[in-house]
Motif scaffolding. Structure first.
Motif: not given
Length: 502
Positions: A391, A395, A399, A407, A409-410, A493
């Protein structure tokens, strides 16, 4: 009313008064007259200024009905006679009366009065309940206010040619607290001396290139090396902070750091050290520095993999040494049983996460999650880059996508456990207000109050040869070439704002 009718009315009243004088005394007569007048007034008021009906009521009341044929036929004894007219009698509560007899019956009048009172009480209670319900509903919506609890979204991407535009270059000597053996220089000198630059390099042995940020030091004739200190232009109160490091300053005499603080209000607004290396240390640590009342003695079980740093042999005010080995889990910078400004320090159990061993592996990815709403801070380190969870890889890879929807998302919940976990906020032993208004800071200090004071312990051979950390740095040995940052980028983020019912 004609003059003749008025005369007859007065005669009738006088005649009735005369006939009744033998039956009642004067006081009783007066009371009855008042009651009769009150009853008549109620009837007249109920007629809503209808002249014809008022006239009929007066004639009926005084039995002057010789002109009945000219008057409306109304049954004053039944409610149904009044139901469709504007002279419908009402009691004191505004309710319809059963008949005009109720005006003459005290028991019925009392019953109607009580009924009216109960009706008013019922209305008042209903209104009060409605107000309370409205207030309760308001509390519900207040508790469900919007909070940053949604998915993470990218708010700052610091990489490539625009990297340095996110920072101010500090110029001058190191702070008294750090007392590093360096001179920080401004942006113009940094670029002129090539100790700050952006270089595009080939990756994976192919033709594709990526930009990398370099920050290093350079010698001076007086001895202290020129160095770079970057101070972020943006302030933060929460967020997920990711830095992709390919090389960090390492070796004896080095004291690099990637950290966050509000220096003008230190330690009131706190400090967070995300990466901090000292001399030859090989395990990464995350340290928090605060004012009083911020203890980390309430960390839940099973939420982290790291351990607390320790303090032992701390000088006491009475001149003795505190030889008790204690966990450094109090963030208060002046805790008397910890080293001065040690703070609460969480350390990974894994070797090779900073310094020379990290550099040999090609660096790694470091992450700090600062989430006061969810009441914690967490730290991760992933090295080498092959150990980065999928993940997080996705990310970083996406980015740069111009479309936010493209994108990734973390999602820290999908990653392995962090090595550091700090409970902060409501219900913990460390109020979240200890950490506010922070900016990102890079610096490369040399020697000073930490690396310099530990030089004889960490680098005994060099200390014996050069006599001190400062002398070693001034000698400009080949090892100085390893004192530099190489960074792919910094990514910040923050959680989206959503309505929360917590």
């Amino acid at each position: 009313m004609t003059e003749e009718k008025s005369r007859l009315l007065y005669q009738k009243i006088e005649s009735e008064d005369g006939n009744d004088s033998d039956k009642w005394d004067e006081n009783q007569a007066s009371d009855d007259e008042d009651k009769a007048a009150d009853d008549l007034s109620r009837l007249l008021l109920a007629c809503n200024n209808n002249k014809e009906i008022r006239k009929s009521v007066l004639l009926k009341s005084f039995h002057l009905d010789d002109d009945e044929d000219d008057m409306p036929q109304i049954d004053y004894r039944r409610q149904s006679s009044f139901a469709g007219s504007s002279c419908t009698p009402r009691n004191s509560s505004g309710m319809f009366m059963e008949s005009s007899e109720e005006l003459e019956d005290p028991v019925k009048m009392e019953r109607l009065t009580k009924f009216g009172f109960k009706a008013m009480v019922s209305v008042a209670v209903t209104g009060l309940l409605a107000i309370l319900a409205f207030l309760a509903l308001g509390k519900v919506f207040e508790s469900s206010r919007r909070q940053p609890v949604g998915p993470y979204v990218l708010v700052d991407k610091q990489e490539g040619k625009s990297f340095f535009s996110n920072y101010a270059f500090y110029s001058g000597s190191d702070s008294e607290g750090s007392n590093g053996y360096i001179n920080y220089v401004d942006k113009e000198k940094s670029f002129a001396q090539s100790i700050a630059n952006v270089t595009f390099e080939q990756i994976d042995g192919g033709t594709k290139t990526e930009p990398f940020i370099y920050m290093s030091t350079t010698p001076t004739a007086k001895g202290p090396r020129n160095s770079v200190r970057l101070e972020g232009l943006k302030r933060y109160n929460r967020g997920l902070f990711i830095i992709d490091v390919r090389h960090m300053p390492a070796g004896c005499g080095t004291w690099p750091a990637f950290w966050m603080s509000d220096e003008a209000n230190w330690p009131v607004n706190g400090e967070i050290d995300i990466i901090e290396g000292v001399n030859t240390q090989t395990k990464v640590k995350t340290a928090l520095h605060t004012t009083r009342v911020c203890q980390m003695d309430d960390v839940p079980l099973g939420v982290k993999t790291g351990v607390w740093d320790t303090a032992q042999g701390v000088p006491m005010q009475n001149g003795t040494l505190d030889m008790t080995r204690r966990a450094a889990n109090d963030c208060f910078v002046y805790n008397p049983h910890q080293w001065l400004n040690q703070g609460c320090v969480a350390m990974t159990s894994n070797e090779g996460t900073i310094g020379a061993p990290l550099n040999k592996k090609g660096g790694g990815v470091f992450v700090l999650e600062w989430d006061p709403v969810n009441r914690y801070m967490k730290s991760w380190v992933f090295t080498p880059h092959g150990a980065v969870p999928q993940n997080l890889k996705d990310t970083l890879k996406t980015a740069n996508n111009a479309l936010a929807s493209k994108r990734v998302a973390p999602d820290p919940s999908s990653w392995p456990l962090p090595y550091a976990y700090f409970p902060i906020g409501l219900g913990t032993n460390c109020p979240a207000s200890h950490f506010r208004n922070m900016r990102i800071i890079f610096n490369m200090a040399l020697c000073g109050s930490v690396a310099g004071n530990r030089f004889f312990l960490d680098c005994p051979e060099l200390n014996e040869k050069y006599g001190s950390c400062n002398n070693y740095i001034a000698a400009n040995t080949p090892e100085m070439d390893d004192i530099y940052w190489k960074i792919r980028g910094v990514y910040v983020y923050e959680r989206e704002w959503e309505r929360s019912w917590d």
